[in-house]
Write a protein that holds these residues in place. Structure first.
Motif, PDB file in Angstrom:
ATOM      1  N   UNK A   1      -5.608  12.512   4.742  1.00 28.92           N
ATOM      2  CA  UNK A   1      -5.810  12.159   3.328  1.00 28.92           C
ATOM      3  C   UNK A   1      -7.263  11.785   3.040  1.00 28.92           C
ATOM      4  N   UNK A   2      -7.964  11.264   4.032  1.00 26.14           N
ATOM      5  CA  UNK A   2      -9.356  10.835   3.835  1.00 26.14           C
ATOM      6  C   UNK A   2     -10.374  11.852   4.331  1.00 26.14           C
ATOM      7  N   UNK A   3      -9.896  12.887   4.985  1.00 24.78           N
ATOM      8  CA  UNK A   3     -10.819  13.882   5.514  1.00 24.78           C
ATOM      9  C   UNK A   3     -11.655  13.353   6.669  1.00 24.78           C
ATOM     10  N   UNK A   4     -11.051  12.497   7.474  1.00 27.86           N
ATOM     11  CA  UNK A   4     -11.731  11.914   8.629  1.00 27.86           C
ATOM     12  C   UNK A   4     -11.133  12.463   9.916  1.00 27.86           C
ATOM     13  N   UNK A   5     -11.909  12.499  10.996  1.00 29.39           N
ATOM     14  CA  UNK A   5     -11.341  12.911  12.283  1.00 29.39           C
ATOM     15  C   UNK A   5     -10.310  11.888  12.763  1.00 29.39           C
ATOM     16  N   UNK A   6      -9.222  12.365  13.320  1.00 25.37           N
ATOM     17  CA  UNK A   6      -8.175  11.460  13.809  1.00 25.37           C
ATOM     18  C   UNK A   6      -8.698  10.495  14.860  1.00 25.37           C
ATOM     19  N   UNK A   7      -9.595  10.963  15.723  1.00 27.30           N
ATOM     20  CA  UNK A   7     -10.138  10.087  16.767  1.00 27.30           C
ATOM     21  C   UNK A   7     -10.876   8.896  16.168  1.00 27.30           C
ATOM     22  N   UNK A   8     -11.571   9.113  15.047  1.00 25.13           N
ATOM     23  CA  UNK A   8     -12.309   8.034  14.401  1.00 25.13           C
ATOM     24  C   UNK A   8     -11.345   6.995  13.809  1.00 25.13           C
ATOM     25  N   UNK A   9     -10.279   7.477  13.187  1.00 22.59           N
ATOM     26  CA  UNK A   9      -9.287   6.572  12.610  1.00 22.59           C
ATOM     27  C   UNK A   9      -8.527   5.848  13.723  1.00 22.59           C
TER      28      UNK A   9
ATOM     29  N   UNK B   1       0.979   1.545  13.501  1.00 21.55           N
ATOM     30  CA  UNK B   1      -0.323   2.008  13.003  1.00 21.55           C
ATOM     31  C   UNK B   1      -0.645   3.385  13.574  1.00 21.55           C
ATOM     32  N   UNK B   2      -0.376   3.585  14.859  1.00 24.59           N
ATOM     33  CA  UNK B   2      -0.671   4.871  15.507  1.00 24.59           C
ATOM     34  C   UNK B   2       0.111   6.015  14.859  1.00 24.59           C
ATOM     35  N   UNK B   3       1.340   5.736  14.445  1.00 30.23           N
ATOM     36  CA  UNK B   3       2.163   6.763  13.802  1.00 30.23           C
ATOM     37  C   UNK B   3       1.552   7.231  12.482  1.00 30.23           C
ATOM     38  N   UNK B   4       0.766   6.385  11.838  1.00 29.53           N
ATOM     39  CA  UNK B   4       0.203   6.702  10.535  1.00 29.53           C
ATOM     40  C   UNK B   4      -1.207   7.295  10.597  1.00 29.53           C
ATOM     41  N   UNK B   5      -1.805   7.343  11.775  1.00 31.39           N
ATOM     42  CA  UNK B   5      -3.185   7.808  11.922  1.00 31.39           C
ATOM     43  C   UNK B   5      -3.379   9.209  11.365  1.00 31.39           C
ATOM     44  N   UNK B   6      -2.505  10.121  11.701  1.00 33.80           N
ATOM     45  CA  UNK B   6      -2.644  11.517  11.268  1.00 33.80           C
ATOM     46  C   UNK B   6      -2.632  11.632   9.744  1.00 33.80           C
ATOM     47  N   UNK B   7      -1.686  10.950   9.098  1.00 34.40           N
ATOM     48  CA  UNK B   7      -1.583  11.006   7.630  1.00 34.40           C
ATOM     49  C   UNK B   7      -2.833  10.451   6.962  1.00 34.40           C
ATOM     50  N   UNK B   8      -3.288   9.286   7.431  1.00 31.17           N
ATOM     51  CA  UNK B   8      -4.460   8.635   6.826  1.00 31.17           C
ATOM     52  C   UNK B   8      -5.712   9.471   7.050  1.00 31.17           C
ATOM     53  N   UNK B   9      -5.899   9.979   8.266  1.00 34.56           N
ATOM     54  CA  UNK B   9      -7.078  10.797   8.572  1.00 34.56           C
ATOM     55  C   UNK B   9      -7.100  12.055   7.705  1.00 34.56           C
TER      56      UNK B   9
ATOM     57  N   UNK C   1       0.864  -1.174   0.000  1.00 34.19           N
ATOM     58  CA  UNK C   1       0.000   0.000   0.000  1.00 34.19           C
ATOM     59  C   UNK C   1       0.901   1.224   0.000  1.00 34.19           C
ATOM     60  N   UNK C   2       0.769   2.090  -0.985  1.00 33.69           N
ATOM     61  CA  UNK C   2       1.636   3.263  -1.074  1.00 33.69           C
ATOM     62  C   UNK C   2       0.869   4.581  -0.998  1.00 33.69           C
ATOM     63  N   UNK C   3      -0.442   4.553  -1.180  1.00 35.27           N
ATOM     64  CA  UNK C   3      -1.252   5.771  -1.135  1.00 35.27           C
ATOM     65  C   UNK C   3      -1.294   6.327   0.282  1.00 35.27           C
ATOM     66  N   UNK C   4      -1.364   7.642   0.399  1.00 34.26           N
ATOM     67  CA  UNK C   4      -1.464   8.278   1.714  1.00 34.26           C
ATOM     68  C   UNK C   4      -2.793   7.944   2.385  1.00 34.26           C
ATOM     69  N   UNK C   5      -3.761   7.478   1.617  1.00 38.04           N
ATOM     70  CA  UNK C   5      -5.092   7.151   2.131  1.00 38.04           C
ATOM     71  C   UNK C   5      -5.116   5.807   2.877  1.00 38.04           C
ATOM     72  N   UNK C   6      -4.011   5.068   2.809  1.00 38.04           N
ATOM     73  CA  UNK C   6      -3.970   3.738   3.419  1.00 38.04           C
ATOM     74  C   UNK C   6      -2.820   3.621   4.413  1.00 38.04           C
ATOM     75  N   UNK C   7      -3.000   2.707   5.361  1.00 41.12           N
ATOM     76  CA  UNK C   7      -1.909   2.353   6.265  1.00 41.12           C
ATOM     77  C   UNK C   7      -0.904   1.520   5.484  1.00 41.12           C
TER      78      UNK C   7
END
Length: 196
Positions: free
Chosen positions: A153-161, A143-151, A60-66
């Protein structure tokens, strides 16, 4: 001479039938009965279509994915089959890199991976390959380190991710074997389902 050769040929045929046919068929049959999902490669099915295996990582290389662990696997170069190129998670070429802790090439690769992740302390599993090069899991810290980037890129709240990561974290097997882990494919599929 034929009296000496005949028993050897009979034993060769017998043990070929036993160890080359009967034993593999018996083990395969037992595996299909006891653990059919694992015996068939633990496929992950979404919408009636196999999208991967829970036992083999994917790139997985997209910023939208872990992202999973780096993979050290290679494949044949399409331009020159005599040469090999990086081919992440190539199950036909499962191997580690064979680079030891004193390897300058490994140190440079790790530095580059740490820099790509923004520098600072980084979980080891995000910057080093596993022994097989096919590891499907990452640590909860990775996984926790990547939460901010994924949230972001997807326009989601970090708490939800972050809650999705916590819900996808598996504990030690049987309560004592291994370390807590997150299956990257399962997490990304849950993320896709959340973001629809």
């Amino acid at each position: 001479m034929i009296s000496t050769l005949r028993p050897a040929l009979v034993l060769l045929a017998l043990f070929t039938a036993l160890t080359g046919l009967a034993y593999p068929l018996a083990v395969t049959g037992l595996a299909q009965l006891a653990l059919p999902e694992a015996a068939n490669g633990s496929p992950v099915v979404v919408g009636g279509r196999v999208v991967g295996s829970s036992l083999i990582g994917q790139s997985f290389t997209s910023k939208r994915y872990f992202h999973g662990r780096p993979s050290a696997t290679t494949g044949a170069d399409p331009a020159d089959p005599a040469k090999s190129i990086e081919d992440p998670y190539n199950a036909a070429s499962s191997t580690g890199s064979n680079l030891g802790p004193s390897s300058a090439a490994l140190a440079e690769a790790v530095k580059a991976r740490v820099a790509a992740l923004g520098g600072g302390p980084v979980p080891a599993d995000l910057v080093t390959a596993s022994a097989s090069g096919l590891d499907p899991d990452i640590s909860p810290a990775a996984a926790a380190l990547q939460v901010s980037r994924v949230a972001s890129a997807r326009g989601l709240p970090e708490d939800e991710v972050r809650a999705l990561v916590n819900g996808s974290t598996m504990g030690r097997r049987f309560g004592l074997l291994g370390e807590p882990r997150v299956n990257v494919l399962a997490l990304n599929l849950a993320l896709d389902a959340l973001n629809r």
